[in-house]
Design an enzyme around this catalytic site. Structure first.
Site, mmCIF file in Angstrom:
data_model
loop_
_atom_site.group_PDB
_atom_site.id
_atom_site.type_symbol
_atom_site.label_atom_id
_atom_site.label_comp_id
_atom_site.label_asym_id
_atom_site.label_seq_id
_atom_site.Cartn_x
_atom_site.Cartn_y
_atom_site.Cartn_z
ATOM 1 N N ARG A 137 0.819 -1.215 0.000
ATOM 2 C CA ARG A 137 0.000 0.000 0.000
ATOM 3 C C ARG A 137 0.849 1.260 0.000
ATOM 4 N NH1 ARG A 137 -5.480 -0.323 2.038
ATOM 5 N NH2 ARG A 137 -6.185 -2.430 1.642
ATOM 6 N N ARG A 139 -3.459 6.942 1.350
ATOM 7 C CA ARG A 139 -3.864 8.158 2.059
ATOM 8 C C ARG A 139 -2.833 8.796 2.972
ATOM 9 N NH1 ARG A 139 -9.710 6.391 4.073
ATOM 10 N NH2 ARG A 139 -8.699 4.366 3.929
ATOM 11 N N ARG A 142 -7.134 11.737 -5.503
ATOM 12 C CA ARG A 142 -8.372 11.005 -5.231
ATOM 13 C C ARG A 142 -9.561 11.960 -5.240
ATOM 14 N NH1 ARG A 142 -12.170 9.079 -1.872
ATOM 15 N NH2 ARG A 142 -12.312 6.850 -1.425
ATOM 16 N N ASP A 171 -7.527 -2.298 -6.903
ATOM 17 C CA ASP A 171 -7.942 -2.957 -5.671
ATOM 18 C C ASP A 171 -8.248 -4.414 -5.959
ATOM 19 O OD1 ASP A 171 -8.566 -2.233 -2.776
ATOM 20 O OD2 ASP A 171 -10.226 -3.538 -3.328
ATOM 21 N N TYR A 195 -15.383 -11.015 1.151
ATOM 22 C CA TYR A 195 -16.069 -9.733 0.902
ATOM 23 C C TYR A 195 -17.382 -9.952 0.155
ATOM 24 C CZ TYR A 195 -11.813 -7.363 2.391
ATOM 25 O OH TYR A 195 -10.754 -6.909 3.131
HETATM 26 O O1 1CP Z 1 0.025 -0.960 -2.560
HETATM 27 C C1 1CP Z 1 -0.441 -0.147 -3.402
HETATM 28 O O2 1CP Z 1 0.007 0.984 -3.502
HETATM 29 C C2 1CP Z 1 -1.476 -0.639 -4.410
HETATM 30 C C3 1CP Z 1 -2.837 -0.448 -4.120
HETATM 31 C C4 1CP Z 1 -3.749 -1.408 -3.362
HETATM 32 C C5 1CP Z 1 -3.652 -2.793 -3.087
HETATM 33 C C6 1CP Z 1 -2.497 -3.724 -3.379
HETATM 34 C C7 1CP Z 1 -4.983 -0.979 -2.856
HETATM 35 C C8 1CP Z 1 -5.473 0.408 -2.936
HETATM 36 N N1 1CP Z 1 -5.655 -2.061 -2.366
HETATM 37 C C9 1CP Z 1 -4.869 -3.183 -2.469
HETATM 38 C C10 1CP Z 1 -5.205 -4.549 -2.097
HETATM 39 C C11 1CP Z 1 -6.305 -4.799 -1.134
HETATM 40 N N2 1CP Z 1 -7.552 -4.200 -1.059
HETATM 41 C C12 1CP Z 1 -6.279 -5.828 -0.167
HETATM 42 C C13 1CP Z 1 -5.151 -6.822 -0.003
HETATM 43 C C14 1CP Z 1 -4.015 -6.253 0.732
HETATM 44 C C15 1CP Z 1 -4.284 -5.908 2.175
HETATM 45 O O3 1CP Z 1 -4.572 -6.826 2.946
HETATM 46 O O4 1CP Z 1 -4.153 -4.731 2.512
HETATM 47 C C16 1CP Z 1 -7.506 -5.806 0.523
HETATM 48 C C17 1CP Z 1 -7.936 -6.698 1.665
HETATM 49 C C18 1CP Z 1 -8.302 -4.779 -0.046
HETATM 50 C C19 1CP Z 1 -9.679 -4.419 0.315
HETATM 51 C C20 1CP Z 1 -9.766 -2.995 0.663
HETATM 52 N N3 1CP Z 1 -9.768 -2.001 -0.273
HETATM 53 C C21 1CP Z 1 -9.743 -2.396 1.921
HETATM 54 C C22 1CP Z 1 -9.587 -3.141 3.224
HETATM 55 C C23 1CP Z 1 -10.847 -3.281 3.951
HETATM 56 C C24 1CP Z 1 -10.733 -4.295 5.080
HETATM 57 O O5 1CP Z 1 -11.457 -5.277 5.019
HETATM 58 O O6 1CP Z 1 -9.918 -4.083 6.010
HETATM 59 C C25 1CP Z 1 -9.811 -1.002 1.745
HETATM 60 C C26 1CP Z 1 -9.893 0.068 2.780
HETATM 61 C C27 1CP Z 1 -9.796 -0.773 0.352
HETATM 62 C C28 1CP Z 1 -9.758 0.526 -0.363
HETATM 63 C C29 1CP Z 1 -8.428 0.907 -0.830
HETATM 64 N N4 1CP Z 1 -7.673 0.148 -1.716
HETATM 65 C C30 1CP Z 1 -6.513 0.818 -1.994
HETATM 66 C C31 1CP Z 1 -6.522 2.045 -1.240
HETATM 67 C C32 1CP Z 1 -5.440 3.089 -1.276
HETATM 68 C C33 1CP Z 1 -7.714 2.083 -0.516
HETATM 69 C C34 1CP Z 1 -8.208 3.206 0.367
HETATM 70 C C35 1CP Z 1 -9.272 3.890 -0.427
HETATM 71 C C36 1CP Z 1 -9.448 5.322 -0.203
HETATM 72 O O7 1CP Z 1 -8.675 6.147 -0.720
HETATM 73 O O8 1CP Z 1 -10.461 5.615 0.443
#
Ligand code: 1CP
Length: 354
Positions: free
Chosen positions: A27, A31, A40, A77, A154
């Site tokens: 990640r 943010r 964003r 994502d 999910y």
């Molecule tokens: O690493 C990077 O820079 C690439 C971007 C990336 C990746 C690899 C994002 C952007 N999401 C992911 C993978 C992802 N998404 C995973 C697997 C990795 C991990 O465990 O962190 C999972 C579980 C998600 C699901 C997801 N998407 C969540 C988690 C929710 C939970 O159940 O805890 C969230 C908050 C998101 C949204 C998201 N995805 C990515 C970002 C930067 C965000 C935040 C969104 C925003 O700006 O509001």
């Protein structure tokens, strides 16, 4: 074969010698970076950001402009696949993902289509192509997907969960329905990752964020089995270069031997696993990626260095280590601390490579 100026990350994944330990951050775009918040806001919401080729490639590159990272990761994502299957994904700012049409019955699973990467997820493939153009061979690009089990959590829960009551209920009452879902997801992930590889991703990673909530036997049956199937179906060479595959099961430290036996190239470790112990167990077979607790980045530069040192020392000398966080970057981490971290990995790892 296209040339790469910095191929440390790909070399380390194949356990080939490197000058310093490569590093990227799970990640790394997100943010905690003020420039991410601006882009964003321009996009309006998270999915519009992912669907906009210019803006999603821009946020992919933002952390690379700040830090000398050894890899870029596609900005997207894991939930793009369920969205393309028709579940209607949306994100509320500051909250997790939500589905308009979660899976509620066997009929819902039977109806699910297998998305075609170029037709149904073309926006992701376009972003991969655009990022490769912008990177101009500076560092490799990582593509990714969620594991079938993690995507299914999910899709069945309808949102993030802490207890996984709906999917576990499905697992223990209608295991065949869950298998049908996981099988469709595994087929979709193979097509999706092969699409990313054909579009230019130079390595791929499977995020099995929730595999660790299963019992050992259920993990093998409902998560690992499908990741193995995916590893078997992936393009392992493209553009005359090996395309390494990394499997990351959060909380999977006790199953490293079985994960390594899938034929993947590397394992991602969270911080609950001792990296020295992991190397003893599977280091002859796979590379290891990890595994600093992302919370350490709240600490002072000195504290961060101490932790980096202890992980480098735990892995020990030689190739096969990709430094990373054991899970995603937190949103309140000061960006300068991430810079100290990346710099410390490169500086302190030199003596471990000769
Ligand atoms: O690493 C990077 O820079 C690439 C971007 C990336 C990746 C690899 C994002 C952007 N999401 C992911 C993978 C992802 N998404 C995973 C697997 C990795 C991990 O465990 O962190 C999972 C579980 C998600 C699901 C997801 N998407 C969540 C988690 C929710 C939970 O159940 O805890 C969230 C908050 C998101 C949204 C998201 N995805 C990515 C970002 C930067 C965000 C935040 C969104 C925003 O700006 O509001």
């Amino acid at each position: 074969m296209s040339t790469l100026k910095n191929d440390r990350y790909l070399r380390a994944l194949l356990r080939q010698p490197v000058d310093v330990t490569p590093v990227w951050m799970m990640r790394q775009a997100g943010r905690y970076l003020p420039e991410y918040k601006i882009t964003r806001a321009k996009a309006g919401n998270f999915m519009s950001l992912c669907r906009n080729t210019d803006l999603s490639s821009e946020v992919t590159l933002q952390p690379l402009r700040r830090y000398p990272l050894d890899a870029a990761i596609l900005f997207s994502d894991i939930l793009t696949i369920p969205d393309a299957m028709g579940l209607g994904l949306w994100f509320e700012y500051g909250e997790g993902p939500r589905f308009l049409h979660p899976i509620k019955s066997r009929r819902d699973v039977e109806k699910l289509p297998i998305p075609d990467p170029e037709q149904d997820l073309g926006y992701v493939m376009n972003t991969v192509r655009a990022i490769r153009g912008h990177l101009r061979g500076s560092v490799p690009l990582i593509g990714f997907s969620g594991s079938p089990w993690t995507l299914a959590t999910y899709m069945v829960e309808g949102s993030s969960s802490k207890v996984f009551s709906k999917i576990k209920q499905l697992l223990y009452t209608e295991p065949e329905t869950l298998h049908l879902l996981l099988d469709k997801l595994a087929d979709s992930v193979v097509l999706y990752l092969n699409g990313q590889i054909s579009a230019g991703a130079q390595s791929v990673m499977l995020f099995d964020t929730w595999g660790g909530v299963l019992t050992g036997a259920d993990y093998r049956e409902f998560s690992l089995y499908y990741m193995h199937k995916i590893v078997d179906g992936l393009l392992r060479e493209h553009d005359s270069r090996r395309v390494p595959v990394t499997l990351f099961t959060k909380g999977g430290g006790q199953w490293l031997e079985s994960i390594a036996a899938t034929g993947c190239d590397a394992l991602g470790l969270d911080w609950s696993t001792d990296i020295a112990d992991a190397r003893r167990r599977v280091g002859q077979k796979v590379a290891l990626q990890g595994n600093m607790d992302p919370s350490v980045l709240y600490g002072s530069p000195k504290r961060i260095e101490r932790e980096v040192m202890s992980i480098l020392d735990g892995f020990g000398p030689g190739a096969g280590h990709i430094f990373n966080l054991g899970h995603g970057m937190h949103q309140n981490v000061p960006p300068a601390h991430a810079g100290h971290f990346v710099e410390a990995v490169h500086r302190l790892s030199k003596p471990y490579h000769y």
